[in-house]
Design an enzyme around this catalytic site. Structure first.
Site, short mmCIF file in Angstrom:
data_model
loop_
_atom_site.label_atom_id
_atom_site.label_comp_id
_atom_site.label_asym_id
_atom_site.label_seq_id
_atom_site.Cartn_x
_atom_site.Cartn_y
_atom_site.Cartn_z
N SER A 183 0.76 -1.20 0.13
CA SER A 183 -0.15 0.12 0.10
C SER A 183 0.85 1.42 0.07
CB SER A 183 -0.90 -0.05 1.22
OG SER A 183 -0.45 -0.27 2.34
N HIS A 211 -5.33 -3.18 -2.99
CA HIS A 211 -4.91 -2.14 -4.04
C HIS A 211 -4.60 -3.06 -5.45
CE1 HIS A 211 -4.11 1.16 -1.09
NE2 HIS A 211 -3.70 0.09 -0.34
N LYS A 243 -11.15 1.21 -2.23
CA LYS A 243 -10.19 1.57 -3.22
C LYS A 243 -10.58 1.64 -4.55
CE LYS A 243 -7.35 1.28 0.71
NZ LYS A 243 -7.06 0.39 1.67
C1 LIG Z 1 -6.88 0.05 3.16
C2 LIG Z 1 -6.30 -1.39 3.51
C3 LIG Z 1 -6.91 -2.05 4.30
C4 LIG Z 1 -8.23 -1.75 5.31
O1 LIG Z 1 -9.43 -1.53 4.44
P1 LIG Z 1 -10.27 -0.77 4.90
O2 LIG Z 1 -11.61 -1.08 4.19
O3 LIG Z 1 -9.94 0.84 4.36
O4 LIG Z 1 -10.43 -0.85 6.33
C5 LIG Z 1 -6.55 -3.15 4.41
N1 LIG Z 1 -5.31 -3.76 3.95
C6 LIG Z 1 -4.79 -2.93 3.06
C7 LIG Z 1 -3.59 -3.37 2.22
C8 LIG Z 1 -5.21 -1.67 2.78
O5 LIG Z 1 -4.74 -0.93 1.94
#
Ligand SMILES: *Cc1c(COP(=O)(O)O)cnc(C)c1O
Length: 391
Positions: A183, A211, A243
């Site tokens: 991320s 992602h 995302k």
């Molecule tokens: C954003 C993210 C999460 C958390 O997801 P949310 O739905 O925003 O709580 C988990 N793992 C990764 C790699 C992320 O980038």
């Protein structure tokens, strides 16, 4: 009684500020998009995870509104009580098709999904092997499950192999967890090697495709589609809606046995209110759009290539990444904030990411590209970077 002075909150806050790591949210006066409004100013946005430009897509909004007419707003209860509607069910089925998995279970956030996987599958006698740079929610999952956390060097399959070989031979469960696209770095480790190494050791693999989903793979099925990793190779697949899918929430996909086990045992699934049905319906619409409109992925790829080659032309070095996450390493936290502020003054929103989100001394600008951008947006950013950064 106020918070006791002995807790020392003010002092601790002052210490965070002194090392340039004090954080506060920015106030947006607009929705997501290539342009956002802050303090009445329009800024070119290079900080969002809205990789496909779906977060403010009118069709997704219409799906949400229509579902509100049918279901109202709140889901009213957890999935297992009476919060699971046909909108949730339809989303689970759409996700199973998108990811090529047997079954899917919805969670209200990705953070909760990762906690839920570990707490549903592992206990004190088990081991969770993780990449050093995994998302905080994966790392936190280790403590909530009580499993022993063992970390391997970022993307280092050799080190993973050694760590697996060094485990006690016993009947304990071993789960290897990794981000697919990292991320804060944007790189993708050798997922096929990780899968092979994990399987060879008799361990199971969980991928966090937050992602990758929607962005990677010809059909947007994510990292597993892109690297031809089926349910046997990656038995625990986690993805999020916040995302590329442009909504909110998350899921875990896998075998019948996995999903039934999580349904019975995953505390962050059981003891929480189901996401609003309208969000599930909007997410279904996002999946249709990303499936039908492959131009979003093609366009994003073209922007990524353009950005990388233009940045190379001005002699700037980015971190190695082929994804929409294109970080520029700065190092010092205050310097990263200064650069972010200088870009802000020129009309660009490029947020600085500092420790503890990234390792000490590795503060960076996390530049993210989106299908909502056009080529001119990219060129403008490169132009501004050229003026501000001399290397
Ligand atoms: C954003 C993210 C999460 C958390 O997801 P949310 O739905 O925003 O709580 C988990 N793992 C990764 C790699 C992320 O980038």
């Amino acid at each position: 009684m106020p918070l006791p002075a002995s807790w020392g909150l003010e002092k601790a806050l002052a210490e965070i500020a002194a090392i340039g790591q004090f954080r506060r949210p920015r106030l947006l006066e607009s929705g997501q998009g290539a342009r956002v409004t802050i303090d009445g100013r329009t800024l070119l946005n290079f900080s969002s995870n809205d990789y496909l430009g779906l977060a403010a897509h009118p069709a997704v909004g219409r799906a949400l509104k229509a579902a509100v007419d049918t279901y109202g707003v709140g889901s009213g209860a957890s999935h297992l009580v009476c919060g699971h509607t046909s909108a949730h069910e339809a989303l689970e089925q759409a996700l199973a098709r998108l990811t090529g998995r047997s079954r899917v279970l919805l969670y209200s956030t990705g953070y909760m999904a990762n906690l839920g996987v570990a707490s549903g599958l592992l206990g004190r006698q088990d081991v969770l092997l993780q990449d050093k740079l995994n998302h905080a929610s994966l790392l936190d999952a280790a403590s909530i499950s009580g499993a022993k956390l063992v970390r391997y060097r970022h993307g280092d399959v050799r080190h993973l192999h050694d760590r697996l070989a060094a485990l006690q031979p016993s009947s304990q469960r071993v789960l290897v967890s990794s981000d697919s696209v990292f991320s804060m770095d944007g790189d993708v480790p050798d997922l096929r090697m990780i899968a092979a190494c994990t399987a060879q050791a008799g361990a199971a693999l969980q991928l966090d495709d937050a992602h990758g989903l929607g962005v990677l793979g010809a059909k947007g099925g994510g990292a597993c589609e892109a690297h031809a990793l089926d349910e046997d190779a990656v038995p625990v697949l986690m993805g999020t809606f916040g995302k590329a899918l442009g909504t909110a929430g998350a899921f875990v996909a896998g075998s019948e046995a996995l999903i039934e086990t999580l349904t019975q045992k995953s505390r962050t699934f059981i003891y929480t209110t189901a996401m609003p049905p309208a969000v599930a319906a909007a997410t279904c619409r996002s999946i249709e759009l990303l499936t039908e409109e492959s131009w979003r992925r093609t366009h994003l790829q073209q922007l990524i290539s353009r950005f990388k080659s233009k940045v190379a032309e001005i002699g700037l070095k980015l971190m190695p990444s082929d994804t929409a996450i294109q970080p520029l390493l700065v190092g010092d936290s205050s310097a990263a904030v200064d650069l972010s502020n200088a870009l802000l003054a020129r009309g660009f929103l490029v947020v600085a990411i500092r420790p503890p989100t990234v390792p000490a001394g590795e503060a960076r600008l996390r530049i993210t590209l989106s299908a909502a951008h056009d080529e001119n947006d990219i060129d403008q950013l490169v132009h501004a970077l050229a003026a501000l950064v001399t290397q």
